[in-house]
Write a protein that holds these residues in place. Structure first.
Motif, PDB file in Angstrom:
ATOM      1  N   THR A  58       0.462   2.312 -13.365  1.00 24.69           N
ATOM      2  CA  THR A  58       1.558   2.029 -12.433  1.00 24.69           C
ATOM      3  C   THR A  58       1.256   2.717 -11.109  1.00 24.69           C
ATOM      4  O   THR A  58       0.994   3.907 -11.052  1.00 24.69           O
ATOM      5  N   ILE A  59       1.304   1.936 -10.023  1.00 22.52           N
ATOM      6  CA  ILE A  59       0.983   2.437  -8.686  1.00 22.52           C
ATOM      7  C   ILE A  59       2.233   2.961  -7.989  1.00 22.52           C
ATOM      8  O   ILE A  59       2.212   3.994  -7.316  1.00 22.52           O
ATOM      9  N   GLY A  60       3.348   2.266  -8.159  1.00 20.53           N
ATOM     10  CA  GLY A  60       4.581   2.647  -7.474  1.00 20.53           C
ATOM     11  C   GLY A  60       5.371   1.418  -7.095  1.00 20.53           C
ATOM     12  O   GLY A  60       5.012   0.293  -7.439  1.00 20.53           O
ATOM     13  N   ASP A  61       6.458   1.634  -6.377  1.00 21.04           N
ATOM     14  CA  ASP A  61       7.352   0.542  -6.005  1.00 21.04           C
ATOM     15  C   ASP A  61       7.162   0.129  -4.552  1.00 21.04           C
ATOM     16  O   ASP A  61       6.946   0.980  -3.673  1.00 21.04           O
ATOM     17  N   LEU A  62       7.238  -1.181  -4.313  1.00 19.09           N
ATOM     18  CA  LEU A  62       7.334  -1.689  -2.953  1.00 19.09           C
ATOM     19  C   LEU A  62       8.668  -1.260  -2.347  1.00 19.09           C
ATOM     20  O   LEU A  62       9.682  -1.156  -3.049  1.00 19.09           O
ATOM     21  N   THR A  63       8.685  -1.019  -1.049  1.00 22.02           N
ATOM     22  CA  THR A  63       9.949  -0.727  -0.367  1.00 22.02           C
ATOM     23  C   THR A  63      10.902  -1.905  -0.512  1.00 22.02           C
ATOM     24  O   THR A  63      12.101  -1.725  -0.767  1.00 22.02           O
ATOM     25  N   ASP A  64      10.374  -3.114  -0.336  1.00 22.91           N
ATOM     26  CA  ASP A  64      11.128  -4.347  -0.568  1.00 22.91           C
ATOM     27  C   ASP A  64      10.571  -5.018  -1.810  1.00 22.91           C
ATOM     28  O   ASP A  64       9.423  -5.486  -1.808  1.00 22.91           O
ATOM     29  N   SER A  65      11.372  -5.052  -2.897  1.00 24.25           N
ATOM     30  CA  SER A  65      10.943  -5.844  -4.049  1.00 24.25           C
ATOM     31  C   SER A  65      10.834  -7.298  -3.605  1.00 24.25           C
ATOM     32  O   SER A  65      11.528  -7.733  -2.683  1.00 24.25           O
ATOM     33  N   ARG A  66       9.967  -8.062  -4.265  1.00 26.21           N
ATOM     34  CA  ARG A  66       9.742  -9.434  -3.795  1.00 26.21           C
ATOM     35  C   ARG A  66       9.016 -10.266  -4.839  1.00 26.21           C
ATOM     36  O   ARG A  66       8.304  -9.754  -5.714  1.00 26.21           O
ATOM     37  N   GLY A  67       9.186 -11.588  -4.733  1.00 28.76           N
ATOM     38  CA  GLY A  67       8.393 -12.580  -5.437  1.00 28.76           C
ATOM     39  C   GLY A  67       8.078 -13.701  -4.464  1.00 28.76           C
ATOM     40  O   GLY A  67       8.574 -13.724  -3.337  1.00 28.76           O
ATOM     41  N   LYS A  68       7.237 -14.651  -4.906  1.00 27.78           N
ATOM     42  CA  LYS A  68       6.874 -15.804  -4.071  1.00 27.78           C
ATOM     43  C   LYS A  68       6.214 -15.383  -2.759  1.00 27.78           C
ATOM     44  O   LYS A  68       6.264 -16.106  -1.766  1.00 27.78           O
ATOM     45  N   SER A 108     -12.449  -6.186   5.647  1.00 22.93           N
ATOM     46  CA  SER A 108     -12.782  -5.348   6.802  1.00 22.93           C
ATOM     47  C   SER A 108     -12.033  -4.012   6.788  1.00 22.93           C
ATOM     48  O   SER A 108     -12.548  -3.013   7.277  1.00 22.93           O
ATOM     49  N   SER A 109     -10.818  -3.990   6.231  1.00 23.96           N
ATOM     50  CA  SER A 109     -10.016  -2.754   6.250  1.00 23.96           C
ATOM     51  C   SER A 109      -9.928  -2.071   4.897  1.00 23.96           C
ATOM     52  O   SER A 109      -9.416  -0.955   4.803  1.00 23.96           O
ATOM     53  N   GLY A 110     -10.397  -2.722   3.832  1.00 27.05           N
ATOM     54  CA  GLY A 110     -10.308  -2.135   2.501  1.00 27.05           C
ATOM     55  C   GLY A 110      -8.877  -2.066   1.986  1.00 27.05           C
ATOM     56  O   GLY A 110      -8.509  -1.122   1.277  1.00 27.05           O
ATOM     57  N   LYS A 111      -8.086  -3.089   2.315  1.00 21.08           N
ATOM     58  CA  LYS A 111      -6.679  -3.092   1.922  1.00 21.08           C
ATOM     59  C   LYS A 111      -6.279  -4.473   1.394  1.00 21.08           C
ATOM     60  O   LYS A 111      -6.910  -5.477   1.708  1.00 21.08           O
ATOM     61  N   VAL A 112      -5.222  -4.479   0.584  1.00 18.38           N
ATOM     62  CA  VAL A 112      -4.578  -5.722   0.179  1.00 18.38           C
ATOM     63  C   VAL A 112      -3.296  -5.834   0.987  1.00 18.38           C
ATOM     64  O   VAL A 112      -2.451  -4.928   0.959  1.00 18.38           O
ATOM     65  N   VAL A 113      -3.164  -6.935   1.730  1.00 15.88           N
ATOM     66  CA  VAL A 113      -2.028  -7.113   2.624  1.00 15.88           C
ATOM     67  C   VAL A 113      -1.071  -8.119   1.991  1.00 15.88           C
ATOM     68  O   VAL A 113      -1.478  -9.226   1.627  1.00 15.88           O
ATOM     69  N   ILE A 114       0.207  -7.728   1.869  1.00 18.41           N
ATOM     70  CA  ILE A 114       1.226  -8.504   1.154  1.00 18.41           C
ATOM     71  C   ILE A 114       2.245  -8.989   2.178  1.00 18.41           C
ATOM     72  O   ILE A 114       2.949  -8.187   2.803  1.00 18.41           O
ATOM     73  N   PHE A 115       2.323 -10.316   2.353  1.00 21.26           N
ATOM     74  CA  PHE A 115       3.138 -10.896   3.423  1.00 21.26           C
ATOM     75  C   PHE A 115       4.423 -11.513   2.874  1.00 21.26           C
ATOM     76  O   PHE A 115       4.377 -12.366   1.984  1.00 21.26           O
ATOM     77  N   ALA A 142       3.765  -5.452   3.393  1.00 21.55           N
ATOM     78  CA  ALA A 142       3.381  -4.262   2.626  1.00 21.55           C
ATOM     79  C   ALA A 142       1.861  -4.192   2.560  1.00 21.55           C
ATOM     80  O   ALA A 142       1.176  -5.217   2.530  1.00 21.55           O
ATOM     81  N   VAL A 143       1.328  -2.970   2.528  1.00 13.70           N
ATOM     82  CA  VAL A 143      -0.120  -2.763   2.543  1.00 13.70           C
ATOM     83  C   VAL A 143      -0.513  -1.815   1.408  1.00 13.70           C
ATOM     84  O   VAL A 143       0.054  -0.720   1.286  1.00 13.70           O
ATOM     85  N   TYR A 144      -1.464  -2.248   0.585  1.00  9.27           N
ATOM     86  CA  TYR A 144      -2.007  -1.396  -0.475  1.00  9.27           C
ATOM     87  C   TYR A 144      -3.393  -0.925  -0.058  1.00  9.27           C
ATOM     88  O   TYR A 144      -4.285  -1.741   0.199  1.00  9.27           O
ATOM     89  N   ASP A 145      -3.571   0.388   0.052  1.00  8.29           N
ATOM     90  CA  ASP A 145      -4.863   0.966   0.407  1.00  8.29           C
ATOM     91  C   ASP A 145      -5.681   1.154  -0.865  1.00  8.29           C
ATOM     92  O   ASP A 145      -5.285   1.897  -1.770  1.00  8.29           O
ATOM     93  N   ILE A 146      -6.814   0.493  -0.944  1.00  5.11           N
ATOM     94  CA  ILE A 146      -7.607   0.484  -2.174  1.00  5.11           C
ATOM     95  C   ILE A 146      -8.159   1.870  -2.486  1.00  5.11           C
ATOM     96  O   ILE A 146      -8.168   2.308  -3.650  1.00  5.11           O
ATOM     97  N   ASN A 147      -8.609   2.604  -1.485  1.00  5.26           N
ATOM     98  CA  ASN A 147      -9.217   3.910  -1.722  1.00  5.26           C
ATOM     99  C   ASN A 147      -8.202   4.966  -2.136  1.00  5.26           C
ATOM    100  O   ASN A 147      -8.430   5.747  -3.069  1.00  5.26           O
ATOM    101  N   SER A 148      -7.059   5.005  -1.456  1.00  2.00           N
ATOM    102  CA  SER A 148      -6.066   6.047  -1.745  1.00  2.00           C
ATOM    103  C   SER A 148      -5.044   5.625  -2.789  1.00  2.00           C
ATOM    104  O   SER A 148      -4.249   6.448  -3.247  1.00  2.00           O
ATOM    105  N   LYS A 149      -5.031   4.340  -3.162  1.00  2.00           N
ATOM    106  CA  LYS A 149      -4.067   3.793  -4.124  1.00  2.00           C
ATOM    107  C   LYS A 149      -2.623   4.040  -3.665  1.00  2.00           C
ATOM    108  O   LYS A 149      -1.760   4.416  -4.466  1.00  2.00           O
TER     109      LYS A 149
END
Length: 617
Positions: free
Chosen positions: A406-416, A424-431, A455-462
């Protein structure tokens, strides 16, 4: 009788006139007719899409001979010292073959000795040899948009071929040759040449089936007058065409292409009153055989699923998670925490670890280290609650040994939502996405609305953070990483209720600077839940299908036949083909190796079993 055959063959050879520029191995020639009467195979013609390919790239071979019935299929024996650069030959039909190169071989000139190999097979082959080069540098000449063009673009009257250096060429029409399965798509009427561009003006109607087109240009020279000989420019001419029917009509399914070229469709919801394994939610799976152009049975999943997600792991296995359904044998349905893994080598499904949180309408992303990030989702029944928990599945060879963190919670829960791995940035970007919060015990006690947050997930720092940039409020939309590392966001709607309106404005997000800017408008309002997006060529996307909302309150809509394309080099949306069916809520298979894809099922009123391809195959 044998003497008569011999005399007839001799007459064919003697009477055959070889005119300049004509192929003496034409299968319609008198020579081939004589060979046919003698019981000998006619001449096997092979056309290669290019003679210069980048490491890990692809050459297409079209031929008049069906090699799929042979035990060893099509063989392309590479002569000379060293290791063959060919990693795999995949039949795309009985007469079209995809030849994939090894990424590890980065340069070299190679020769395919067809004559000697196929002479042992009692086949006469033209050409007898084919020489090609692997070069890590960009091609000297290429179509402006890479190697792909939509069939309707041929009606615009010209094709632009660009050069990566100054060229000297007299633009003589006799030096332009068209070959391939789509060679009847156009007739070149004139050539306009500048220092870095060759524009071919043409006449004629496009071939409605598309196909491979190779433009060969003779005696192109660089500024120092060094001749490049014959330069071949491969063009994949994409078009919509009807595909075979699924064995089981379905919606809310998923599809994906395997590394070995097979395409598979999984799960979904069947037609009303159709029950498989005791339920209308499906575990059923089907392979699409591109050679026979038919669907064939595939191993069923362990769980029945709809509104779930699938990703292809780094080793080529498939990883499936969540959705709405239940284990085969259990007739009840609910939101799932289960995962399972498909191994294409053993052709089997194996149960994986359980997620912490049940979810459907969520998204997964494969990270560079092979692990899988699981984000968002919704509960299945009213009152709807969106999922905030983000989880990381640690992938191992043995699915039973996989673990969930478990990584943690998004500030805004969401689906769809949509999410994209930014290399290039080593991140997963959630729109964007849809947030829904339960406000009470009754079915309608929930508050659902579209999000503008990123929301942005940083792969290196988790770690999870929120971007300062904002998208237009949208869900059921698309995102696509561009060649320069930026991310294009397009489509979607801004509400699930009667006030729903499509989001026409596209946006471009820069993950390095964490900034976003407005881009052009889509021609039609479309959403991911009912539309389909396929990359093709080098920098092109085509968007098809979906629902267009036509009234102020969003309560009236029509499904869309018209398609539109977007090109990074042209930098705008423009009208292209028409799909065959104005469907929505189906699934798609993106042809990751070749571009384009297949649209399957969905509905136009009732649930559909038909399919259509957007392809050059």
């Amino acid at each position: 009788m044998e003497k008569i055959k011999f005399l007839f063959l001799l007459l064919c050879f003697v009477s055959c006139k070889v005119t300049p520029g004509k192929n003496i191995f034409d299968p319609n020639s008198q020579t081939s007719l004589g060979l046919l009467l003698l019981g000998v195979e006619p001449i096997v013609n092979m056309e290669f899409s290019t003679n210069r390919v980048q490491p890990g790239g692809t050459i297409y071979v079209s031929t008049n001979h069906d090699f799929t019935g042979r035990i060893d299929g099509l063989k392309l024996p590479v002569s000379g010292p060293g290791v063959s650069p060919i990693s795999q030959i995949i039949p795309r039909s009985r007469y079209l073959y995809e030849v994939r190169m090894k990424p590890s071989i980065t340069n070299g000139k190679f020769s395919i000795n067809l004559k000697d190999y196929y002479l042992n097979e009692s086949l006469l082959v033209n050409p007898e040899n084919f020489e090609f080069e692997i070069d890590s540098q960009p091609p000297g000449l290429e179509l402006r948009t890479g190697n792909g063009i939509d069939i309707s673009e041929l009606q615009s009257g010209f094709l632009d071929i660009v050069s990566n250096e100054d060229i000297v060429w007299d633009g003589n029409l006799s030096q332009v040759t068209l070959t391939g399965t789509a060679k009847n798509s156009l007739v070149v009427s004139d050539v306009i040449v500048s220092s870095r561009n060759i524009r071919l003006l043409f006449a004629g109607n496009p071939n409605s089936n598309g196909g491979i087109l190779t433009i060969s240009l003779l005696n192109v020279k660089d500024k120092a007058s060094n001749s490049h000989g014959t330069m071949m420019v491969p063009v994949n001419v994409f078009a919509f065409k009807s595909g075979p029917n699924l064995h089981v009509a379905r919606r809310s399914c998923v599809g994906i292409e395997l590394n070995d070229g097979r395409r598979i469709v999984l799960g979904g919801r069947a037609k009303k009153d159709v029950l498989i394994n005791g339920n209308g939610t499906l575990s059923h799976a089907e392979f699409y055989d591109s050679v026979s152009k038919q669907f064939v049975s595939a191993p069923e999943m362990i769980y029945r699923r709809q509104e779930f997600d699938v990703v292809k792991l780094a080793d080529g296995r498939l990883f499936v998670s969540g959705g709405f359904g239940g284990k085969v044998g259990d007739p009840s349905n609910g939101s799932l925490t289960s995962t399972e893994v498909y191994d294409p080598v053993t052709n089997t499904w194996t149960e994986g670890p359980q997620l912490t949180t049940p979810r459907q309408l969520h998204k997964m992303t494969v990270l560079p280290n092979g692990d899988v990030l699981v984000v968002g989702g919704l509960s299945p029944f009213k009152p709807f609650q969106s999922v905030a928990m983000v989880e990381l599945v640690h992938i191992t060879h043995n699915p039973a040994a996989m673990t969930v963190e478990t990584i943690g919670d998004l500030t805004d829960s969401r689906g769809k939502q949509t999410q994209t791995l930014s290399h290039s940035s080593g991140k997963v970007v959630i729109f964007g996405g849809e947030r829904s919060d339960v406000t009470g015990p009754m079915p309608n006690d929930f508050n659902a609305y579209a999000l503008d947050s990123i929301a942005v997930y940083d792969i290196n720092s988790k770690t999870l953070t929120n971007s300062s940039a904002k998208v237009y409020k949208r869900f059921n939309h698309f995102s696509h990483e561009l060649a320069n590392g930026e991310i294009l966001i397009l489509g979607g709607v801004n509400s699930r209720f009667d006030i729903s309106q499509p989001v026409l404005r596209a946006q471009i997000y820069n993950p390095v600077t964490d900034t976003i800017r407005d881009h052009k408008n889509l021609l039609f309002g479309r959403e991911w839940g009912s539309s389909f997006l396929f990359p093709y060529g080098k920098d092109q996307l085509i968007v098809a299908g979906g629902l267009e909302y036509r009234t102020i309150n969003g309560s009236t809509f029509d499904s869309i036949h018209d398609t539109e394309s977007w090109s990074e080099s042209i930098n705008r949306f423009y009208m292209t083909s028409r799909s065959l069916n104005a469907r929505w809520e189906g699934c798609d298979i993106r042809y990751s190796s070749a571009g384009g894809g297949m649209i399957l099922g969905g509905r136009i009123g009732e649930i559909l079993g038909n399919t259509e391809e957007y392809s050059f195959e």
